[in-house]
Design a protein around this motif. Sequence first.
Motif, PDB file in Angstrom:
ATOM      1  N   VAL A   1       0.837  -1.206   0.000  1.00 23.42           N
ATOM      2  CA  VAL A   1       0.000   0.000   0.000  1.00 23.42           C
ATOM      3  C   VAL A   1       0.874   1.259   0.000  1.00 23.42           C
ATOM      4  CG1 VAL A   1      -1.653   1.338   1.364  1.00 23.42           C
ATOM      5  CG2 VAL A   1      -1.980  -1.125   1.082  1.00 23.42           C
ATOM      6  N   ALA A   2       1.941   1.241   0.783  1.00 24.99           N
ATOM      7  CA  ALA A   2       2.831   2.404   0.841  1.00 24.99           C
ATOM      8  C   ALA A   2       3.452   2.687  -0.522  1.00 24.99           C
ATOM      9  CB  ALA A   2       3.927   2.183   1.882  1.00 24.99           C
ATOM     10  N   ALA A   3       3.801   1.627  -1.239  1.00 29.31           N
ATOM     11  CA  ALA A   3       4.363   1.815  -2.582  1.00 29.31           C
ATOM     12  C   ALA A   3       3.328   2.441  -3.504  1.00 29.31           C
ATOM     13  CB  ALA A   3       4.834   0.468  -3.128  1.00 29.31           C
ATOM     14  N   THR A   4       2.073   2.010  -3.376  1.00 30.63           N
ATOM     15  CA  THR A   4       0.995   2.583  -4.190  1.00 30.63           C
ATOM     16  C   THR A   4       0.846   4.072  -3.933  1.00 30.63           C
ATOM     17  OG1 THR A   4      -0.198   0.493  -4.219  1.00 30.63           O
ATOM     18  CG2 THR A   4      -1.491   2.478  -4.633  1.00 30.63           C
ATOM     19  N   CYS A   5       1.035   4.469  -2.673  1.00 32.91           N
ATOM     20  CA  CYS A   5       0.887   5.884  -2.295  1.00 32.91           C
ATOM     21  C   CYS A   5       2.119   6.706  -2.618  1.00 32.91           C
ATOM     22  CB  CYS A   5       0.604   5.995  -0.799  1.00 32.91           C
ATOM     23  SG  CYS A   5      -0.972   5.310  -0.302  1.00 32.91           S
TER      24      CYS A   5
ATOM     25  N   ASN B   1       4.971   6.357  -1.079  1.00 25.25           N
ATOM     26  CA  ASN B   1       5.720   6.590   0.153  1.00 25.25           C
ATOM     27  C   ASN B   1       7.028   5.820   0.211  1.00 25.25           C
ATOM     28  OD1 ASN B   1       3.916   8.400   1.383  1.00 25.25           O
ATOM     29  ND2 ASN B   1       2.610   6.720   2.041  1.00 25.25           N
ATOM     30  N   GLY B   2       7.216   4.839  -0.681  1.00 30.91           N
ATOM     31  CA  GLY B   2       8.422   4.028  -0.616  1.00 30.91           C
ATOM     32  C   GLY B   2       8.479   3.250   0.676  1.00 30.91           C
ATOM     33  N   SER B   3       9.669   3.150   1.254  1.00 26.81           N
ATOM     34  CA  SER B   3       9.844   2.340   2.459  1.00 26.81           C
ATOM     35  C   SER B   3       9.798   3.167   3.741  1.00 26.81           C
ATOM     36  CB  SER B   3      11.172   1.585   2.394  1.00 26.81           C
ATOM     37  OG  SER B   3      12.252   2.501   2.283  1.00 26.81           O
ATOM     38  N   THR B   4       9.545   4.468   3.627  1.00 30.00           N
ATOM     39  CA  THR B   4       9.517   5.329   4.807  1.00 30.00           C
ATOM     40  C   THR B   4       8.238   6.154   4.835  1.00 30.00           C
ATOM     41  OG1 THR B   4      11.926   5.520   4.799  1.00 30.00           O
ATOM     42  CG2 THR B   4      10.716   7.147   6.078  1.00 30.00           C
ATOM     43  N   LEU B   5       7.552   6.119   5.971  1.00 32.56           N
ATOM     44  CA  LEU B   5       6.383   6.973   6.184  1.00 32.56           C
ATOM     45  C   LEU B   5       6.777   8.135   7.088  1.00 32.56           C
ATOM     46  CD1 LEU B   5       3.662   4.282   7.072  1.00 32.56           C
ATOM     47  CD2 LEU B   5       4.151   5.262   4.825  1.00 32.56           C
ATOM     48  N   MET B   6       6.168   9.279   6.855  1.00 33.05           N
ATOM     49  CA  MET B   6       6.280  10.394   7.789  1.00 33.05           C
ATOM     50  C   MET B   6       4.966  10.453   8.554  1.00 33.05           C
ATOM     51  SD  MET B   6       7.898  12.954   9.135  1.00 33.05           S
ATOM     52  CE  MET B   6       9.287  13.319   8.048  1.00 33.05           C
ATOM     53  N   VAL B   7       5.012  10.154   9.862  1.00 34.84           N
ATOM     54  CA  VAL B   7       3.793  10.125  10.673  1.00 34.84           C
ATOM     55  C   VAL B   7       4.008  10.987  11.908  1.00 34.84           C
ATOM     56  CG1 VAL B   7       2.090   8.664  11.827  1.00 34.84           C
ATOM     57  CG2 VAL B   7       3.386   7.753   9.892  1.00 34.84           C
ATOM     58  N   GLN B   8       3.197  12.013  12.030  1.00 32.45           N
ATOM     59  CA  GLN B   8       3.260  12.923  13.165  1.00 32.45           C
ATOM     60  C   GLN B   8       4.674  13.454  13.377  1.00 32.45           C
ATOM     61  OE1 GLN B   8       1.323  10.998  16.507  1.00 32.45           O
ATOM     62  NE2 GLN B   8      -0.646  11.040  15.484  1.00 32.45           N
ATOM     63  N   GLY B   9       5.297  13.820  12.265  1.00 32.41           N
ATOM     64  CA  GLY B   9       6.605  14.460  12.319  1.00 32.41           C
ATOM     65  C   GLY B   9       7.788  13.530  12.488  1.00 32.41           C
ATOM     66  N   LYS B  10       7.539  12.221  12.439  1.00 29.64           N
ATOM     67  CA  LYS B  10       8.630  11.265  12.636  1.00 29.64           C
ATOM     68  C   LYS B  10       8.634  10.228  11.525  1.00 29.64           C
ATOM     69  CE  LYS B  10       8.428  11.783  17.660  1.00 29.64           C
ATOM     70  NZ  LYS B  10       8.113  11.145  18.950  1.00 29.64           N
ATOM     71  N   ASP B  11       9.865   9.832  11.116  1.00 35.00           N
ATOM     72  CA  ASP B  11      10.012   8.786  10.114  1.00 35.00           C
ATOM     73  C   ASP B  11       9.661   7.430  10.713  1.00 35.00           C
ATOM     74  OD1 ASP B  11      10.811  10.555   8.189  1.00 35.00           O
ATOM     75  OD2 ASP B  11      12.953  10.122   8.375  1.00 35.00           O
ATOM     76  N   VAL B  12       8.969   6.628   9.926  1.00 32.39           N
ATOM     77  CA  VAL B  12       8.682   5.242  10.305  1.00 32.39           C
ATOM     78  C   VAL B  12       9.195   4.369   9.168  1.00 32.39           C
ATOM     79  CG1 VAL B  12       6.911   3.545  10.868  1.00 32.39           C
ATOM     80  CG2 VAL B  12       6.642   5.917  11.616  1.00 32.39           C
ATOM     81  N   LYS B  13      10.192   3.545   9.462  1.00 34.59           N
ATOM     82  CA  LYS B  13      10.821   2.709   8.449  1.00 34.59           C
ATOM     83  C   LYS B  13      10.054   1.388   8.311  1.00 34.59           C
ATOM     84  CE  LYS B  13      14.449   5.457   7.876  1.00 34.59           C
ATOM     85  NZ  LYS B  13      14.721   6.162   6.608  1.00 34.59           N
TER      86      LYS B  13
END
Length: 307
Positions: A126-130, A132-144
């Motif tokens: 799903v992240a690839a579809t969006c 976002n690649g392999s890293t999300l930015m959530v509430q100001g922090k990277d999530v690998k």
Amino acid sequence: MNTNWTIARRRPALEARARIIQSIRQYFIQEGFLETETPLRIPAPAPESHIDAIPSDGWFLQTSPELCMKRLLAAGYERIFQLCHCWRAEERGNRHLPEFTMLEWYRAHSDYNDLMVDCENMMRSVAATCGNGSTLMVQGKDVKLDRAWQRLTVREAFARFGGITMEDALAADRFDEVMVEAIEPQLGIGQPTFLCDYPAARGALARLKADDPSVAERFELYISGIELANGFSELTDASEQRFRFEQEEQYRRSSGRIPYPEPSKFLEELPAMPPAAGIALGVDRLVMVMLDATSIDQVVAFTPEEL
């Protein structure tokens, strides 16, 4: 012409939401799951202490498709998923809506470890579809997402963040308070966290661990302190399940909640269900995480207040 600009400004989020839902559906179809639809109005929800169904003309709006989907498992459908609306009374907040979208999937001859692998693979897809690649930015922090996802037991989480043992918190009736205030905000920071092995008293419809029956094979998935999913190895012992339902229903009635009838057809068919695992994932919250939204209101077409 009166344009509702609040709704109009949600277009980018709603377009992304549509892509996410299409990506979820594509993922499970490719993995060999059958998409199912079960009734939204049911005669008897599963009794749960802190979840209230909304009455509907003598029946109830479903809080989850769980019981119907397990009846499909018992009838021989081994890999199934569903995207549907669910309702829960008195739920409203930045991460809660009384009507929301749920993803549930079940797999026969599997346990909760297989579900955790499903979560990792599906969310990376799903992240690839969006984009976002392999890293999300959530509430100001990277999530690998490409790191090994953390697996932390509930007992370890209480020791690390709670300032009290899991057993003492249960005895003092402080389990939920400590979870919400001290533990949940610490979960899923930097990488997603599977919080595993809930105490047996919070096992819900999960089976107990064979080598430690004080805990159940249940987990919840967190990203940046946001609970996304609740999954477990399914309990298939109908006698034990009936006992747990009776305990939950007794608590519900003693606290003045609307009484539920027993889900008798589910209990009658449960012995035919093979060993299996199942999970519920909040789609609205998944969209929040993928888009780094601060409120669930930002990722739905209408909030209840706008109707």
